[in-house]
Design a protein around this motif. Structure first.
Motif, PDB file in Angstrom:
ATOM      1  N   GLY A  12      84.864  52.878  64.066  1.00 16.84           N
ATOM      2  CA  GLY A  12      84.683  52.538  65.479  1.00 16.84           C
ATOM      3  C   GLY A  12      85.990  52.144  66.135  1.00 16.84           C
ATOM      4  N   ALA A  13      86.242  52.744  67.313  1.00 22.68           N
ATOM      5  CA  ALA A  13      87.516  52.506  68.012  1.00 22.68           C
ATOM      6  C   ALA A  13      87.327  51.738  69.312  1.00 22.68           C
ATOM      7  CB  ALA A  13      88.220  53.842  68.273  1.00 22.68           C
ATOM      8  N   PRO A  15      87.054  47.856  71.248  1.00 21.32           N
ATOM      9  CA  PRO A  15      88.069  46.793  71.201  1.00 21.32           C
ATOM     10  C   PRO A  15      88.180  46.114  69.840  1.00 21.32           C
ATOM     11  CG  PRO A  15      86.464  46.391  72.973  1.00 21.32           C
ATOM     12  CD  PRO A  15      86.074  47.677  72.325  1.00 21.32           C
ATOM     13  N   GLU A  37      82.725  59.267  68.912  1.00 18.20           N
ATOM     14  CA  GLU A  37      82.849  59.873  70.246  1.00 18.20           C
ATOM     15  C   GLU A  37      84.262  60.374  70.488  1.00 18.20           C
ATOM     16  OE1 GLU A  37      80.180  59.809  72.383  1.00 18.20           O
ATOM     17  OE2 GLU A  37      78.951  58.660  70.973  1.00 18.20           O
ATOM     18  N   SER A  47      83.341  42.703  81.794  1.00 13.88           N
ATOM     19  CA  SER A  47      83.893  41.426  82.227  1.00 13.88           C
ATOM     20  C   SER A  47      84.455  40.729  80.994  1.00 13.88           C
ATOM     21  CB  SER A  47      82.754  40.610  82.847  1.00 13.88           C
ATOM     22  OG  SER A  47      83.031  39.246  82.782  1.00 13.88           O
ATOM     23  N   ARG A 105      85.219  50.069  80.979  1.00  8.28           N
ATOM     24  CA  ARG A 105      85.539  50.116  79.558  1.00  8.28           C
ATOM     25  C   ARG A 105      86.008  51.494  79.093  1.00  8.28           C
ATOM     26  NH1 ARG A 105      83.198  46.701  75.980  1.00  8.28           N
ATOM     27  NH2 ARG A 105      84.041  48.158  74.446  1.00  8.28           N
ATOM     28  N   THR A 128      81.909  61.127  62.483  1.00  9.30           N
ATOM     29  CA  THR A 128      80.797  60.184  62.294  1.00  9.30           C
ATOM     30  C   THR A 128      80.665  59.796  60.831  1.00  9.30           C
ATOM     31  OG1 THR A 128      79.641  61.233  64.124  1.00  9.30           O
ATOM     32  CG2 THR A 128      78.277  59.931  62.620  1.00  9.30           C
ATOM     33  N   ALA A 161      83.410  48.244  62.580  1.00  6.92           N
ATOM     34  CA  ALA A 161      83.475  47.853  63.998  1.00  6.92           C
ATOM     35  C   ALA A 161      82.697  48.880  64.810  1.00  6.92           C
ATOM     36  CB  ALA A 161      84.934  47.782  64.449  1.00  6.92           C
ATOM     37  N   ALA A 185      68.408  45.072  79.982  1.00  7.90           N
ATOM     38  CA  ALA A 185      69.420  45.194  81.032  1.00  7.90           C
ATOM     39  C   ALA A 185      69.396  46.615  81.570  1.00  7.90           C
ATOM     40  CB  ALA A 185      70.798  44.872  80.471  1.00  7.90           C
ATOM     41  N   THR A 292      82.458  43.422  62.124  1.00  2.00           N
ATOM     42  CA  THR A 292      83.110  42.794  63.277  1.00  2.00           C
ATOM     43  C   THR A 292      82.418  43.248  64.560  1.00  2.00           C
ATOM     44  OG1 THR A 292      84.726  44.551  63.667  1.00  2.00           O
ATOM     45  CG2 THR A 292      85.330  42.872  62.040  1.00  2.00           C
ATOM     46  N   PRO A 301      74.706  38.974  77.534  1.00  2.00           N
ATOM     47  CA  PRO A 301      75.879  39.197  78.393  1.00  2.00           C
ATOM     48  C   PRO A 301      76.205  38.064  79.367  1.00  2.00           C
ATOM     49  CG  PRO A 301      74.091  40.720  78.966  1.00  2.00           C
ATOM     50  CD  PRO A 301      73.581  39.853  77.868  1.00  2.00           C
ATOM     51  N   SER A 304      79.688  36.743  79.179  1.00  2.00           N
ATOM     52  CA  SER A 304      80.711  37.760  78.884  1.00  2.00           C
ATOM     53  C   SER A 304      81.447  37.485  77.573  1.00  2.00           C
ATOM     54  CB  SER A 304      81.737  37.820  80.031  1.00  2.00           C
ATOM     55  OG  SER A 304      81.105  37.982  81.267  1.00  2.00           O
ATOM     56  N   GLY A 306      80.868  39.013  74.610  1.00  2.97           N
ATOM     57  CA  GLY A 306      80.793  40.102  73.630  1.00  2.97           C
ATOM     58  C   GLY A 306      82.137  40.637  73.185  1.00  2.97           C
ATOM     59  N   CYS A 308      85.025  39.268  73.523  1.00  2.00           N
ATOM     60  CA  CYS A 308      85.803  38.182  72.896  1.00  2.00           C
ATOM     61  C   CYS A 308      85.435  38.057  71.408  1.00  2.00           C
ATOM     62  CB  CYS A 308      85.537  36.886  73.646  1.00  2.00           C
ATOM     63  SG  CYS A 308      86.349  35.471  72.920  1.00  2.00           S
TER      64      CYS A 308
HETATM   65  P1  FAD Z   1      81.915  49.143  70.817  1.00  2.00           P
HETATM   66  O1  FAD Z   1      82.800  48.894  71.973  1.00  2.00           O
HETATM   67  O2  FAD Z   1      80.513  49.509  71.079  1.00  2.00           O
HETATM   68  O3  FAD Z   1      82.609  50.245  69.897  1.00  2.00           O
HETATM   69  C1  FAD Z   1      81.967  50.736  68.735  1.00  2.00           C
HETATM   70  C2  FAD Z   1      82.420  52.157  68.499  1.00  2.00           C
HETATM   71  O4  FAD Z   1      81.902  52.601  67.234  1.00  2.00           O
HETATM   72  C3  FAD Z   1      81.873  53.119  69.539  1.00  2.00           C
HETATM   73  O5  FAD Z   1      82.941  53.757  70.235  1.00  2.00           O
HETATM   74  C4  FAD Z   1      80.997  54.086  68.742  1.00  2.00           C
HETATM   75  O6  FAD Z   1      81.083  55.415  69.222  1.00  2.00           O
HETATM   76  C5  FAD Z   1      81.582  53.977  67.337  1.00  2.00           C
HETATM   77  N1  FAD Z   1      80.587  54.329  66.303  1.00  2.00           N
HETATM   78  C6  FAD Z   1      79.290  53.968  66.238  1.00  2.00           C
HETATM   79  N2  FAD Z   1      78.688  54.501  65.164  1.00  2.00           N
HETATM   80  C7  FAD Z   1      79.634  55.222  64.507  1.00  2.00           C
HETATM   81  C8  FAD Z   1      79.634  56.017  63.319  1.00  2.00           C
HETATM   82  N3  FAD Z   1      78.523  56.191  62.575  1.00  2.00           N
HETATM   83  N4  FAD Z   1      80.775  56.624  62.943  1.00  2.00           N
HETATM   84  C9  FAD Z   1      81.908  56.470  63.682  1.00  2.00           C
HETATM   85  N5  FAD Z   1      81.975  55.734  64.831  1.00  2.00           N
HETATM   86  C10 FAD Z   1      80.846  55.107  65.231  1.00  2.00           C
HETATM   87  N6  FAD Z   1      80.706  41.968  76.690  1.00  2.00           N
HETATM   88  C11 FAD Z   1      81.668  41.375  77.428  1.00  2.00           C
HETATM   89  O7  FAD Z   1      82.636  40.896  76.864  1.00  2.00           O
HETATM   90  N7  FAD Z   1      81.566  41.318  78.785  1.00  2.00           N
HETATM   91  C12 FAD Z   1      80.504  41.807  79.455  1.00  2.00           C
HETATM   92  O8  FAD Z   1      80.453  41.746  80.682  1.00  2.00           O
HETATM   93  C13 FAD Z   1      79.444  42.382  78.700  1.00  2.00           C
HETATM   94  N8  FAD Z   1      78.362  42.897  79.306  1.00  2.00           N
HETATM   95  C14 FAD Z   1      77.352  43.425  78.547  1.00  2.00           C
HETATM   96  C15 FAD Z   1      76.178  43.843  79.167  1.00  2.00           C
HETATM   97  C16 FAD Z   1      75.122  44.328  78.402  1.00  2.00           C
HETATM   98  C17 FAD Z   1      73.865  44.755  79.069  1.00  2.00           C
HETATM   99  C18 FAD Z   1      75.250  44.413  76.992  1.00  2.00           C
HETATM  100  C19 FAD Z   1      74.133  44.939  76.150  1.00  2.00           C
HETATM  101  C20 FAD Z   1      76.423  44.027  76.382  1.00  2.00           C
HETATM  102  C21 FAD Z   1      77.481  43.514  77.143  1.00  2.00           C
HETATM  103  N9  FAD Z   1      78.652  43.075  76.545  1.00  2.00           N
HETATM  104  C22 FAD Z   1      79.612  42.461  77.297  1.00  2.00           C
HETATM  105  C23 FAD Z   1      78.878  43.218  75.107  1.00  2.00           C
HETATM  106  C24 FAD Z   1      79.848  44.367  74.808  1.00  2.00           C
HETATM  107  O9  FAD Z   1      79.270  45.579  75.224  1.00  2.00           O
HETATM  108  C25 FAD Z   1      80.120  44.424  73.310  1.00  2.00           C
HETATM  109  O10 FAD Z   1      80.151  43.129  72.759  1.00  2.00           O
HETATM  110  C26 FAD Z   1      81.461  45.104  72.975  1.00  2.00           C
HETATM  111  O11 FAD Z   1      81.535  46.382  73.548  1.00  2.00           O
HETATM  112  C27 FAD Z   1      81.583  45.196  71.460  1.00  2.00           C
HETATM  113  O12 FAD Z   1      82.753  45.885  71.126  1.00  2.00           O
HETATM  114  P2  FAD Z   1      82.842  46.621  69.715  1.00  2.00           P
HETATM  115  O13 FAD Z   1      84.266  47.054  69.573  1.00  2.00           O
HETATM  116  O14 FAD Z   1      82.237  45.766  68.688  1.00  2.00           O
HETATM  117  O15 FAD Z   1      81.865  47.860  69.858  1.00  2.00           O
END
Ligand code: FAD
Length: 407
Positions: A12-13, A15, A37, A47, A105, A128, A161, A185, A292, A301, A304, A306, A308
Motif C-alpha cells: 500500500g502506497a 500516507p 491502484e 483534513s 488525497r 495486488t 499499510a 458516511a 499500520t 472521521p 481527522s 486517520g 495522523c
Molecule cells: P490508504 O490511504 O487507504 O492506502 C492504502 C493503499 O493500499 C491504497 O492505495 C490501496 O489501493 C492499497 N491496497 C489495498 N489492498 C491492497 C492489496 N491487496 N495489494 C496492494 N495494495 C493494496 N482521515 C483524516 O486524517 N482526515 C479526514 O478528514 C478523514 N476523513 C475520513 C472520512 C471518512 C468517511 C472515512 C471513512 C475516513 C476518513 N479518514 C480521514 C481516514 C483516512 O481515510 C484513513 O485513515 C487514511 O487514508 C489511512 O491511510 P493509509 O495509508 O492507512 O491507507
C-alpha cells in the motif's frame, strides 16, 4: 514464477506506506512498495492534523507538498445552529506544529509517491497482494499485476499499510469488531463557485446537524470543496432519496449555514458511501510484520485523526523494523502496540464524548475556560502522546469532569 528479495516489503502506497518506505530508504534499507491502484486515485481523508507534519518532515516530504500549494489549515471550526467554536492550533498547549493542510488525497498521495520514485524507491503500481506465507520473521508474498503475471517477493520484514484492503488482518484472521456503533458516511466534491470572500471561503468546518449527525466542508486551494455527511448507519437509510445524488442534495438542504452556497451545484462524481467504516484488529504486529494505518485501526472521521495514525504508525514501524534488521531486539508490544493504542484510546475517548454530547456541550458553551481549551486543542492537533497534558493523561474522564461543572 519470478521471484525477488527485499529487506522490507510495504503493502500500500497511501500516507502510511509512503512515510514508512521513505524512512526505510533513508536508512539504506532495500524497500519495495506494492500498490494495487495507479495514482492519482481517489481516497477519502482530506483534513490533516498538525501532528502529521512531524512525520512528513521526518520522511522528507514537506518541501514537495508545500510546492503544490495545497490549502493550509490553521485550525478547525465547529458549528451548531448559531453556535460557533473555533480551535486555533497556534493556541494549543503542547509544543509542535500549529498548521497543516486540507487537500485532495489523490494529488497528495501522488505527490508523496512521486518523491519516493525520484529518490529511487521501487513502487510497483497495479500490483495486488494475493497471499503471504511466513517462515519465522521471513515472508513470501505472492502478487499479481493487471496482466495476471504472478511474482513471489521474499522479505525480511513486512509492513501492511493496505488501508481498507486489510491484507494481513484478512489472511491471518486478525480482524476484531470496533467498539463503536456502526456509522455511515457519504461524500462528494463540488466546484465551489459561490465561495464567499475572506476567511469564510477556506475555513474547514464541521456543521453539527444533530447530536450524532454532522456535515463536513473542506475547501481546497483549487476551487473545489469536499462535502460529507457522517451519521449512524440507520440514519442514512431514513434520509435516502431516489439515488445518491438526490440524497446528497437533500443533505445540503439540512445545513442552514451552507444551503445557499452548495444547493444545486453539480457534483464532480457520483456521491460515494462508506458504511461501518470503523475497523479494529486483535493485534498490531506479529513475527515479521506490523499493521499500520487503516489496516490496523480506524475510529471515526470527526477529529481527522486517520492520516495522523497512518503516518505515526508507518514512521514508527519503519524505525523499529530498521533496528530489528540491524540485529537489535525490539519490544514490539511495548514500543509499537502500546504506543499506538495509547493514541487510539485518547481519540476513542474524545470521539465517544463527542457523540454522547458531552464534548459538544463544552465546545459550544459561551464561557469556555481558555486553559482547558488550549489543552483540548492539543488533542485535536494530534498531540495525543503528550502526557504533560492532563486532557491527554486523563483522557477517559477529563471531558466529563469539565462538562459536569457547566450549567
Ligand atoms: P490508504 O490511504 O487507504 O492506502 C492504502 C493503499 O493500499 C491504497 O492505495 C490501496 O489501493 C492499497 N491496497 C489495498 N489492498 C491492497 C492489496 N491487496 N495489494 C496492494 N495494495 C493494496 N482521515 C483524516 O486524517 N482526515 C479526514 O478528514 C478523514 N476523513 C475520513 C472520512 C471518512 C468517511 C472515512 C471513512 C475516513 C476518513 N479518514 C480521514 C481516514 C483516512 O481515510 C484513513 O485513515 C487514511 O487514508 C489511512 O491511510 P493509509 O495509508 O492507512 O491507507
Amino acid at each position: 514464477m519470478i521471484s525477488e528479495h527485499v529487506d522490507v516489503l510495504v503493502i500500500g502506497a497511501g500516507p502510511s506506506g509512503a512515510v514508512a518506505a521513505s524512512i526505510l530508504h533513508q536508512k539504506g534499507i532495500k524497500v519495495k512498495v506494492v500498490e494495487r491502484e495507479h495514482f492519482p486515485r481517489f481516497v477519502i481523508g482530506e483534513s490533516l492534523i498538525p501532528r502529521c507534519m512531524d512525520h512528513f518532515d521526518e520522511a522528507g516530504f514537506i518541501e514537495a507538498v508545500e510546492a503544490k500549494g495545497f490549502e493550509k489549515k490553521f485550525g478547525a471550526r465547529f458549528l451548531r445552529g448559531e453556535d460557533v467554536c473555533w480551535f486555533d492550533f497556534s493556541q494549543k498547549f503542547s509544543a509542535g506544529w500549529d498548521w497543516t493542510w486540507q487537500l485532495p488525497r489523490a494529488e497528495f498521495d501522488k505527490t508523496l509517491t512521486d518523491v519516493l520514485q525520484q529518490r529511487g524507491v521501487d513502487i510497483a503500481f497495479g500490483t495486488t497482494v494475493e497471499n503471504v506465507v511466513f517462515d519465522g520473521t521471513d515472508s513470501l508474498t505472492t502478487v499479481h499485476d493487471e496482466q495476471g503475471n504472478r511474482k513471489a517477493i521474499h522479505a525480511r520484514y513486512l509492513i501492511d499499510a493496505s488501508g481498507y484492503g486489510r491484507v494481513l488482518p484478512r489472511l491471518l484472521d486478525l480482524d476484531s469488531p470496533s467498539s463503536f456503533a456502526p456509522m455511515a458516511a457519504t461524500f462528494v466534491h463540488v466546484n465551489d463557485v459561490r465561495r464567499p470572500e475572506g476567511i469564510e471561503s477556506t475555513r474547514i468546518t464541521f456543521d453539527v446537524l444533530e447530536q450524532r449527525v454532522w456535515f463536513w466542508v473542506i475547501p481546497f486551494s483549487d476551487g473545489r470543496t469536499s462535502l460529507g455527511l457522517v451519521c449512524p448507519k440507520e440514519h442514512l437509510e431514513t434520509i435516502r432519496q431516489s439515488d445518491n445524488r438526490a440524497t446528497f442534495q437533500h443533505i445540503i438542504q439540512q445545513s442552514d449555514h451552507y444551503r445557499r452556497r452548495f444547493e444545486g451545484l453539480d457534483f464532480l462524481f457520483e456521491p460515494k458511501q462508506i458504511v461501518s467504516y470503523a475497523k479494529a484488529v486483535k493485534k498490531l504486529y506479529g513475527d515479521g510484520f506490523a499493521l499500520t494505518g487503516n489496516s490496523a485501526e480506524f475510529l471515526d472521521p470527526v477529529f481527522s485523526s486517520g492520516v495522523c495514525f497512518a503516518t505515526e504508525s508507518g514512521a514508527l514501524a519503519a524505525k523499529l523494523a530498521a533496528r530489528q534488521l540491524a540485529g537489535e531486539t525490539v519490544d514490539w508490544e511495548h514500543e509499537y502496540e502500546e504506543h499506538m493504542l495509547w493514541g487510539v484510546n485518547v481519540f476513542r475517548s474524545y470521539i465517544r464524548d463527542w457523540y454522547s454530547g458531552d464534548l459538544q456541550k463544552f465546545f459550544f458553551h459561551k464561557e469556555v475556560n481558555e486553559d482547558v481549551r488550549r489543552k483540548v486543542c492539543s488533542v485535536l492537533a494530534g498531540y495525543v502522546w503528550d502526557k504533560e497534558n492532563p486532557f491527554v493523561k486523563k483522557h477517559d474522564r477529563a471531558v466529563k469532569a469539565v462538562t459536569h461543572l457547566l450549567p
